[in-house]
Design a protein around this motif. Structure first.
Motif, mmCIF file in Angstrom:
data_model
loop_
_atom_site.group_PDB
_atom_site.id
_atom_site.type_symbol
_atom_site.label_atom_id
_atom_site.label_comp_id
_atom_site.label_asym_id
_atom_site.label_seq_id
_atom_site.Cartn_x
_atom_site.Cartn_y
_atom_site.Cartn_z
ATOM 1 N N TYR A 1 34.568 24.044 32.941
ATOM 2 C CA TYR A 1 34.007 22.958 33.658
ATOM 3 C C TYR A 1 34.988 22.628 34.696
ATOM 4 N N ASP A 2 34.260 22.121 35.688
ATOM 5 C CA ASP A 2 34.984 21.381 37.024
ATOM 6 C C ASP A 2 35.593 20.023 36.735
ATOM 7 N N ILE A 3 34.553 19.246 35.935
ATOM 8 C CA ILE A 3 34.829 18.037 35.645
ATOM 9 C C ILE A 3 34.796 17.755 34.055
ATOM 10 N N LEU A 4 35.464 16.892 33.288
ATOM 11 C CA LEU A 4 35.545 16.542 31.842
ATOM 12 C C LEU A 4 35.209 15.068 31.677
ATOM 13 N N HIS A 5 34.380 14.801 30.912
ATOM 14 C CA HIS A 5 34.126 13.337 31.049
ATOM 15 C C HIS A 5 34.142 13.147 29.376
ATOM 16 N N LEU A 6 34.804 12.237 29.021
ATOM 17 C CA LEU A 6 34.892 11.991 27.641
ATOM 18 C C LEU A 6 34.904 10.529 27.392
ATOM 19 N N ALA A 7 33.574 10.222 26.747
ATOM 20 C CA ALA A 7 33.537 8.596 26.121
ATOM 21 C C ALA A 7 33.557 8.386 24.955
ATOM 22 N N MET A 8 34.519 8.140 24.223
ATOM 23 C CA MET A 8 34.616 7.965 22.846
ATOM 24 C C MET A 8 35.945 7.246 22.439
ATOM 25 N N HIS A 9 36.047 7.135 20.976
ATOM 26 C CA HIS A 9 37.067 6.509 20.420
ATOM 27 C C HIS A 9 38.240 7.314 20.535
ATOM 28 N N THR A 10 39.580 6.436 20.701
ATOM 29 C CA THR A 10 40.865 7.256 20.592
ATOM 30 C C THR A 10 41.718 6.523 19.338
ATOM 31 N N VAL A 11 42.511 7.183 18.924
ATOM 32 C CA VAL A 11 43.348 6.599 17.867
ATOM 33 C C VAL A 11 44.665 7.001 17.985
ATOM 34 N N LEU A 12 45.517 5.883 18.521
ATOM 35 C CA LEU A 12 46.891 6.203 18.994
ATOM 36 C C LEU A 12 47.940 6.292 17.840
ATOM 37 N N ALA B 1 46.394 9.352 7.949
ATOM 38 C CA ALA B 1 47.489 10.055 8.205
ATOM 39 C C ALA B 1 47.902 9.448 9.770
ATOM 40 N N ILE B 2 47.355 8.407 10.061
ATOM 41 C CA ILE B 2 47.755 7.949 11.423
ATOM 42 C C ILE B 2 48.466 6.361 11.278
ATOM 43 N N ARG B 3 47.689 5.531 10.444
ATOM 44 C CA ARG B 3 48.035 4.236 10.354
ATOM 45 C C ARG B 3 48.512 3.868 9.013
ATOM 46 N N ASP B 4 49.630 4.342 8.481
ATOM 47 C CA ASP B 4 50.141 3.824 7.217
ATOM 48 C C ASP B 4 49.121 3.647 6.226
ATOM 49 N N GLY B 5 48.254 4.674 5.932
ATOM 50 C CA GLY B 5 47.282 4.671 4.933
ATOM 51 C C GLY B 5 46.163 3.763 4.998
ATOM 52 N N ALA B 6 46.038 3.088 6.318
ATOM 53 C CA ALA B 6 44.779 2.267 6.593
ATOM 54 C C ALA B 6 43.668 3.014 6.455
ATOM 55 N N ARG B 7 42.454 2.284 6.536
ATOM 56 C CA ARG B 7 41.141 2.817 6.703
ATOM 57 C C ARG B 7 40.476 1.876 7.747
ATOM 58 N N GLU B 8 39.357 2.492 8.665
ATOM 59 C CA GLU B 8 38.960 1.577 9.613
ATOM 60 C C GLU B 8 37.715 2.181 10.031
#
Length: 918
Positions: A733-744, A685-692
């Motif tokens: 929470y006062d501070i949010l820290h997210l260390a993870m993958h992103t898909v644009l 649903a993100i990159r033209d039917g690709a899988r990664e």
């Protein structure tokens, strides 16, 4: 009835209003007869440019048709055509399309696809698709139109429509191949002055105008204008566009004289002719305006079409600006100033019309398109105001230039934040606010269903139809609710539709003593034509502006700079790319920072970028060329070595919205999901039917572990790092820290995603979409998006980069640390731990990030000193410290101790003297 004969329309409105009361008595309030009158009354209001009242009466008609159910479906389908046509006229093509597509589905459901109403629908659909640049869809509809070619009017419309689509595509020869047959066919079948002849003539003229064949275009415009005036009278909806095109002919023509003085006279005559046509266009579009004096403009709130009014004002302002240049070159400074001042006032009116249009648009994509299309209007206004400041030295022109620059920055995002503020402070009850939030969430959810289904190999048309109908229903409910807010809560209306931006004076009062805000307005060079850069420098003590010409090196340097930084293939950096990056980093510094460098020593810098500049980490620029004979990034003098740096989408956002009054009960929450090696994640649903494959991030766990050693907090790692847990707990929470993958998702930024650990949940799928962040309520003072590309996204001219980070700002978080490219896992972990170490010591956020980057450089080997490893993190928004420093405490303690010591010495000395006296 002669269209736009105002008295006749007023009489018609009065008669329709009487008819409503009469029919309600005869047939009842819920009847087709009453709904039909509401619809006709709406059409009449639209014809006299009273769009708001037209929509209100259409809505009353719709309500009745919906209550009547299946028996009124054909009436409802026709009503939706009227809705669509109104939104086409106002330029809100996305909203128009919603109504028109809904109308089409009703016609198909009732199998009424042969009547004149359906053919009208197809013509309007063609226009909407064409204006949105969806040319394939437009041709598809036109081909359906051709199937009904036994009707003379339909075949004529087919040729006209194909010509119009090609005209918009820039295929002028193909357009003429259809427009000329349409003209001939119409005359043969329908005679002189046939239906739509003036439109066909106008489009032929436009083909020649856009091909710069000005002499050929003018006769067609003249014929078209004559026909329009004969059919509709002097004030009508067709003539203004024709008159604008005639004005553009004279603006496009070149002066032929070789002698400079004669050349200037000839050029002035051409521009004066164009100005005359633009003034005539203003008269034609305004019911109560007949002033031929070009120093006068009509009341912008009283016109037949806001979108046409905008185009006329822009062209008039441009003609005045060019006339000012001609008079300046002729040595006529006084006349030049008169033209320039009138150009500025006309541009200012154009900007007011943009504001009116934006407030009238329901669709977010239409608002973004408006910002993109009108970015040049804001720039030209800033440019003219800046020139007047340079010529006169009058400070109000400088302040006006800055405020217009602000109006052109992230206007759609600012509009959304104003709506939030209006709901909070406009007296809206909590129950209604909750209803609004629920509707927004449901609309977003169904749109996500549609988005995901459309990206499958074989979309289910039944599901899509059902969901699209649901979205339409929810959007109608949402529109009705907002209308209720506006009608019943005047404070909400005033706050929402305010166009206030921060003034120079207010900004100076806001900035701290050593803060320097640098804001850019850019007109980018293109196709060999030079561009222009306007730079504002604002501190608590001064405000300055500088203008510079941009050449082709501007785009080359930005592309070289970014291309080098975003390339993860660091090991293959060679001398050529090293040198090229150094040159681009230095040239960008000279262009963007050096003009004010002598005044910036000891300041913290806040950058408000424009267009492509929003992608740049300014701290990677260098203030001198390094020795490029050997590759060593550690020896470069980066901007970060001299200044703490932060960014904002606009000064207004920084001043008005990047503050948090909320207090969170808990300190820090950190997420580090588990991506099992080899697990395949479906992102079709993100990159033209690709899988990664999403590779594991071992550095992420080390990162959150190191941070929570410094600051006590709650860690959600591995299987606990779920989307559900984040949505449930993040608001506390006062501070949010997210260390993870992103898909644009650059094509649809609201579907860019943060990737949490998978979970067995029917609602949350582990993908946190940007639109879902927008619907959250956060109390955090800082969100660290330590994932790849969280600050990247699609660049929308006039709006900036539409990134994941915006969602967190909208949700209430005033400062974000985000990334501009795919950051390296291990290096970013160390950098982030050091960032928190300096935050804990009481440093401001920008200074803490600066020190963390400098630590990295100081301790890195030649490879890890590459900017790719440390430059990607940037701070946007509020920079103030999160923790109070202990320095004041120690200073206070030292002062107390000094007083104690001095007191003891005083007492000892006093006793000694007494002893001596004895």
């Amino acid at each position: 009835m002669k269209a736009y004969g105002n008295a006749n329309f007023e009489e018609a409105i009065s008669q329709f209003q009487l008819a409503i009361k009469d029919r309600e008595k005869r047939y009842g309030k819920v009847s087709k007869e009453v709904a039909n009158v509401y619809s006709n009354l709406g059409i009449t209001f639209r014809q006299v440019g009273r769009d708001k009242e037209a929509l209100e009466h259409y809505a009353s008609s719709e309500k009745i048709y919906l209550q009547l159910g299946d028996s009124a479906l054909s009436n409802l389908a026709t009503l939706y055509i009227n809705f669509g046509f109104l939104y086409i006229q106002s330029g809100d093509f996305n909203t128009a399309l919603t109504y028109l597509e809904n109308s089409k589905s009703i016609f198909e459901k009732t199998r009424q696809i042969n009547g004149p109403a359906y053919l009208t629908l197809l013509l309007n659909l063609t226009t909407a698709y064409t204006q949105l640049g969806r040319f394939d869809d437009a041709f598809k509809v036109v081909n359906e139109l051709k199937n009904h070619s036994s009707n003379v009017y339909v075949l004529l419309s087919y040729y006209e429509s194909v010509g119009f689509i090609n005209l918009r595509m820039g295929n002028y020869s193909d357009a003429l191949k259809n427009l000329f047959p349409a003209l001939e066919y119409g005359k043969n079948k329908l005679g002189e002055n046939f239906y739509h002849e003036e439109n066909i003539l106008t489009n032929i003229g436009m083909c020649y105008l856009n091909s710069e064949d000005y002499d050929k275009s003018l006769p067609y415009f003249n014929k078209s204008l004559k026909l329009a005036n004969e059919k509709f009278g002097q004030k009508n909806g067709a003539s203004p566009a024709i008159l604008v095109n005639m004005g553009m002919v004279y603006m496009g023509k070149s002066a032929k004289a070789s002698d400079i003085s004669r050349f200037l006279v000839e050029k002035k005559n051409l521009l004066s002719n164009s100005l005359d046509y633009f003034q005539r266009a203003l008269i034609a579009i305004s019911p109560d305006f007949d002033e031929k004096d070009w120093t006068q403009n009509p009341d912008i709130k009283n016109s037949f079409s806001n979108s046409q009014m905008l185009e006329i004002l822009k062209h008039k302002a441009d003609a005045l600006r060019q006339l000012a240049e001609v008079e300046t070159n002729s040595g006529e400074q006084e006349t030049a100033m008169k033209y320039l001042k009138n150009s500025l006032s006309t541009y200012e009116q154009a900007i007011e019309v943009i504001h009116l249009l934006r407030n009238g648009y329901l669709n977010q994509d239409s608002k973004l398109a408006l910002a993109e299309n009108e970015q040049s209007t804001y720039f030209e206004t800033v440019d003219v105001a800046t020139k007047l400041y340079e010529k006169t030295g009058e400070r109000h022109y400088l302040e006006q230039a800055f405020e217009v620059s602000e109006r052109g920055k992230s206007a759609t995002f600012l509009s959304a934040l104003r709506d939030l503020k209006a709901q909070k402070f406009g007296g809206i009850p909590d129950s209604l606010r909750s209803q609004e939030e629920t509707l927004k969430s449901e609309i977003a959810a169904y749109k996500a269903f549609i988005f995901n289904e459309n990206n499958k190999d074989k979309p289910d048309s039944v599901k899509l139809g059902r969901w699209q109908s649901k979205v339409y229903e929810l959007e109608q409910n949402y529109s009705d609710l907002i209308h209720l807010f506006e009608q019943n809560y005047p404070n909400y209306y005033n706050l929402k539709y305010s166009d206030d931006v921060v003034t120079v004076k207010k900004l100076q009062d806001y900035l701290k003593h050593r803060d320097a805000l640098i804001e850019y307005a850019v007109n980018e060079p293109e196709q060999g034509k030079p561009g222009e850069l306007i730079t504002f420098l604002v501190t608590s003590q001064k405000c300055e502006v500088k203008r510079q010409v941009l050449n082709d090196n501007y785009n080359k340097d930005i592309n070289t700079f970014l291309g080098f930084l975003r390339n993860p293939d660091v090991l293959n950096t060679n001398q050529k790319t090293y040198n090229a990056y150094a040159r681009s980093a230095y040239r960008l510094y000279k262009l963007l920072v050096q003009p004010s460098a002598s005044e910036l020593q000891g300041y913290r810098l806040i950058f408000i970028p424009d267009n492509k500049l929003a992608y740049l980490p300014f701290d990677g620029m260098i203030n001198s060329m390094p020795d490029t004979t050997r590759m060593d990034f550690r020896k470069w003098h980066y901007l970060i070595k001299d200044f703490p740096i932060s960014y904002s989408y606009s000064a207004t956002l920084l001043y008005q919205y990047f503050k948090s009054d909320a207090t969170a009960p808990h300190s820090l929450i950190a997420f580090a999901p588990d991506y099992v090696k080899g697990t395949t994640v479906d992102i079709n649903a993100i990159r033209d039917g690709a899988r990664e494959n999403l590779s594991p991030l071992p550095g992420a766990k080390e990162e959150v572990k190191g941070i929570t050693k410094l600051i006590s907090g709650d860690v959600f790692d591995n299987s606990k790092a779920t989307e559900s847990n984040f949505k449930k707990d993040a608001g506390n929470y006062d501070i949010l820290h997210l260390a993870m993958h992103t898909v644009l998702n650059d094509s649809l930024p609201m579907y860019s995603k943060l990737v949490f650990s998978p979970e067995s949940d029917t609602i949350n799928d582990g993908w946190l979409n940007t639109y879902e962040v927008y619907n959250m309520k956060l109390k955090a003072r800082l969100a660290v998006l330590s994932a790849c590309n969280t600050g990247s996204g699609k660049l929308r001219k006039g709006e900036g980069v539409v990134s994941l980070a915006r969602g967190f700002l909208y949700a209430g978080c005033p400062s974000i640390v985000m990334t501009l490219w795919n950051v390296e896992d291990v290096a970013s972990a160390r950098l982030m731990i050091n960032f928190y170490k300096y935050l804990l010591k009481g440093y401001s956020k920008d200074e803490a990030l600066r020190k963390a980057k400098l630590d990295h450089l100081a301790n890195a080997d030649p490879l890890k000193a590459h900017p790719y490893y440390w430059l990607g993190y940037v701070l946007i928004g509020d920079q103030t410290p999160l923790f109070s420093t202990k320095v004041p405490y120690f200073i206070g303690l030292i002062i107390v101790l000094l007083f104690v010591v001095m007191g003891e010495r005083f007492l000892v000395e006093r006793r000694r003297k007494r002893g001596m006296k004895r």
